[in-house]
Design a protein around this motif. Structure first.
Motif, PDB file in Angstrom:
ATOM      1  N   ILE A 114      44.800  29.652  35.286  1.00  0.00           N
ATOM      2  CA  ILE A 114      46.199  29.445  34.902  1.00  0.00           C
ATOM      3  C   ILE A 114      46.991  30.536  35.601  1.00  0.00           C
ATOM      4  CG2 ILE A 114      47.804  29.188  32.989  1.00  0.00           C
ATOM      5  CD1 ILE A 114      45.259  28.738  31.221  1.00  0.00           C
ATOM      6  N   SER A 115      47.717  30.169  36.632  1.00  0.00           N
ATOM      7  CA  SER A 115      48.285  31.140  37.564  1.00  0.00           C
ATOM      8  C   SER A 115      49.744  31.462  37.285  1.00  0.00           C
ATOM      9  CB  SER A 115      48.169  30.612  39.002  1.00  0.00           C
ATOM     10  OG  SER A 115      46.835  30.305  39.323  1.00  0.00           O
ATOM     11  N   ASP A 116      50.073  32.745  37.443  1.00  0.00           N
ATOM     12  CA  ASP A 116      51.456  33.183  37.547  1.00  0.00           C
ATOM     13  C   ASP A 116      52.286  32.814  36.324  1.00  0.00           C
ATOM     14  OD1 ASP A 116      53.220  34.629  39.125  1.00  0.00           O
ATOM     15  OD2 ASP A 116      54.024  32.864  40.138  1.00  0.00           O
ATOM     16  N   ILE A 117      51.764  33.046  35.125  1.00  0.00           N
ATOM     17  CA  ILE A 117      52.494  32.630  33.923  1.00  0.00           C
ATOM     18  C   ILE A 117      53.737  33.494  33.723  1.00  0.00           C
ATOM     19  CG2 ILE A 117      50.377  31.816  32.843  1.00  0.00           C
ATOM     20  CD1 ILE A 117      50.671  34.270  30.905  1.00  0.00           C
ATOM     21  N   VAL A 118      54.765  32.890  33.128  1.00  0.00           N
ATOM     22  CA  VAL A 118      55.997  33.618  32.828  1.00  0.00           C
ATOM     23  C   VAL A 118      56.267  33.678  31.330  1.00  0.00           C
ATOM     24  CG1 VAL A 118      57.052  33.107  35.055  1.00  0.00           C
ATOM     25  CG2 VAL A 118      57.402  31.526  33.145  1.00  0.00           C
ATOM     26  N   ALA A 119      55.447  32.971  30.542  1.00  0.00           N
ATOM     27  CA  ALA A 119      55.605  33.006  29.087  1.00  0.00           C
ATOM     28  C   ALA A 119      54.308  32.562  28.430  1.00  0.00           C
ATOM     29  CB  ALA A 119      56.751  32.096  28.632  1.00  0.00           C
ATOM     30  N   VAL A 120      54.084  33.100  27.223  1.00  0.00           N
ATOM     31  CA  VAL A 120      52.935  32.713  26.402  1.00  0.00           C
ATOM     32  C   VAL A 120      53.470  32.002  25.174  1.00  0.00           C
ATOM     33  CG1 VAL A 120      50.981  33.527  25.037  1.00  0.00           C
ATOM     34  CG2 VAL A 120      51.559  34.671  27.192  1.00  0.00           C
ATOM     35  N   GLN A 121      53.111  30.723  25.023  1.00  0.00           N
ATOM     36  CA  GLN A 121      53.539  29.984  23.839  1.00  0.00           C
ATOM     37  C   GLN A 121      52.523  30.076  22.715  1.00  0.00           C
ATOM     38  OE1 GLN A 121      54.742  25.963  24.809  1.00  0.00           O
ATOM     39  NE2 GLN A 121      56.642  26.663  25.755  1.00  0.00           N
ATOM     40  N   SER A 122      51.256  30.110  23.072  1.00  0.00           N
ATOM     41  CA  SER A 122      50.174  30.287  22.105  1.00  0.00           C
ATOM     42  C   SER A 122      48.943  30.727  22.880  1.00  0.00           C
ATOM     43  CB  SER A 122      49.900  28.987  21.338  1.00  0.00           C
ATOM     44  OG  SER A 122      49.357  27.995  22.197  1.00  0.00           O
ATOM     45  N   ALA A 123      47.832  30.886  22.194  1.00  0.00           N
ATOM     46  CA  ALA A 123      46.617  31.369  22.840  1.00  0.00           C
ATOM     47  C   ALA A 123      46.093  30.399  23.892  1.00  0.00           C
ATOM     48  CB  ALA A 123      45.538  31.635  21.798  1.00  0.00           C
ATOM     49  N   ASP A 124      46.491  29.133  23.829  1.00  0.00           N
ATOM     50  CA  ASP A 124      46.002  28.163  24.817  1.00  0.00           C
ATOM     51  C   ASP A 124      47.120  27.475  25.595  1.00  0.00           C
ATOM     52  OD1 ASP A 124      47.069  26.506  22.890  1.00  0.00           O
ATOM     53  OD2 ASP A 124      45.284  25.267  22.639  1.00  0.00           O
ATOM     54  N   THR A 125      48.353  27.888  25.390  1.00  0.00           N
ATOM     55  CA  THR A 125      49.494  27.215  26.021  1.00  0.00           C
ATOM     56  C   THR A 125      50.390  28.248  26.709  1.00  0.00           C
ATOM     57  OG1 THR A 125      49.434  25.537  24.270  1.00  0.00           O
ATOM     58  CG2 THR A 125      51.389  25.592  25.663  1.00  0.00           C
TER      59      THR A 125
END
Length: 315
Positions: free
Chosen positions: A111-122
């Motif tokens: 899962i590359s280059d994330i800009v936000a964490v919505q939950s532990a799997d999203t």
């Protein structure tokens, strides 16, 4: 389950990007452990142990980790990563080299280059050069994640006193070895962490003309960057490149000089707090994202700006 953050460092100091990765990891809910793999890197381990939110530092000291070769580092991460729900690293050049190999060895999707964490799997990550944000949910047992550092405020470098646990190194991987490196030495701030950046594009015309940017950068205390077009033209080295295929930055002030504003360049700097554009083409796309702009010949504008800075400093 705990979260493993891969420290980025030069064997002497912890890179700021690691602090952003720790901040992202803190949103996942698990205890945060930091893996420091290097050679004679005890100082880095001590720095990592002080980062706010870190519960444990895993220290692996061996000569074959000195230059963070992907083959060796990935093998170690896979060996160490068994107990962890997430393996997190900043989306830097080093991690872009290492983490896909980790994901492949674990047989999971990165899962590359994330800009936000919505939950532990999203997670939320940009696609199409940042023009679209995609929400991604992963069902993999281990999530291999890289973090866009500009999207997460850095964790405090002090505030913790984590335990440091020494681990055995994994066997050195045959077939890959470090030969040499050529580093750009500069007294200016690092491009990825500078609060002020001035970048030049193809409109600079030549490598020699970048001296105009160097002069202005020294007066502003800024780092110097470049567009891909300027790098491809050989005006400056690759490590100056700002953009989707270069470095993604978000300084307090970004000055774009002779840069038209291609989508891939905008993806690397559009989160800057204040954007100033200097271009002779009044229809250049860069003006659509700029907060302030000057339409004019950069070879006249830059000396005028430099002169005005001199006046301000004298006053």
């Amino acid at each position: 389950m705990p979260v493993l953050v891969i420290a980025e460092h030069d064997n002497q100091a912890l890179k700021t990007a690691t602090l952003n990765a720790v901040a992202a990891a803190a949103q996942l809910g698990g205890e945060i452990h930091v893996l420091v793999a290097g050679s004679q890197c005890a100082t880095v381990c001590e720095q990592a142990a002080q980062v706010a939110g870190v519960a444990r530092v895993l220290a692996v000291d061996a000569p074959h980790y000195a230059h963070a070769l992907a083959e060796n580092l990935a093998a170690l991460i896979v060996k160490v990563g068994g107990p962890y729900s997430h393996i997190v690293a900043p989306a830097t050049t080093t991690a872009k080299n290492v983490m896909p190999r980790v994901a492949a060895l674990l047989d999971v999707a990165q899962i590359s280059d994330i800009v936000a964490v919505q939950s532990a799997d999203t997670f939320v990550r940009p696609i199409y050069a940042g023009n679209v944000l995609a929400t991604v949910r992963s069902a993999d047992a281990v999530k291999v994640v890289t973090v866009r550092t500009t999207a997460f405020a850095a964790a405090a470098p002090q505030g913790a006193s984590a335990a440091i646990e020494a681990l055995e190194a994994a066997a050195e991987v045959r077939g890959a070895r470090f030969v040499s490196q050529q580093l750009t030495r500069s007294e200016r701030p690092d491009l990825t962490s500078a609060q002020r950046v001035i970048s030049g594009g193809r409109g600079m015309g030549s490598a020699e003309n970048f001296a105009l940017l160097d002069e202005l950068a020294d007066k502003l205390g800024a780092a110097v960057g470049a567009s891909r077009a300027a790098v491809d033209a050989g005006f400056v080295p690759n490590d100056y490149q700002v953009g989707q295929t270069g470095k993604v930055i978000a300084p307090q002030l970004y000055i774009a000089v002779g840069i038209s504003g291609a989508i891939q360049h905008l993806a690397g700097m559009k989160d800057s707090k204040v954007i100033v554009a200097i271009n002779k083409d009044e229809e250049a796309p860069i003006f659509q994202v700029a907060d302030y702009w000057i339409v004019g010949d950069l070879f006249k504008v830059l000396p005028e700006l430099s002169g005005e800075l001199d006046k301000l400093q004298q006053n």
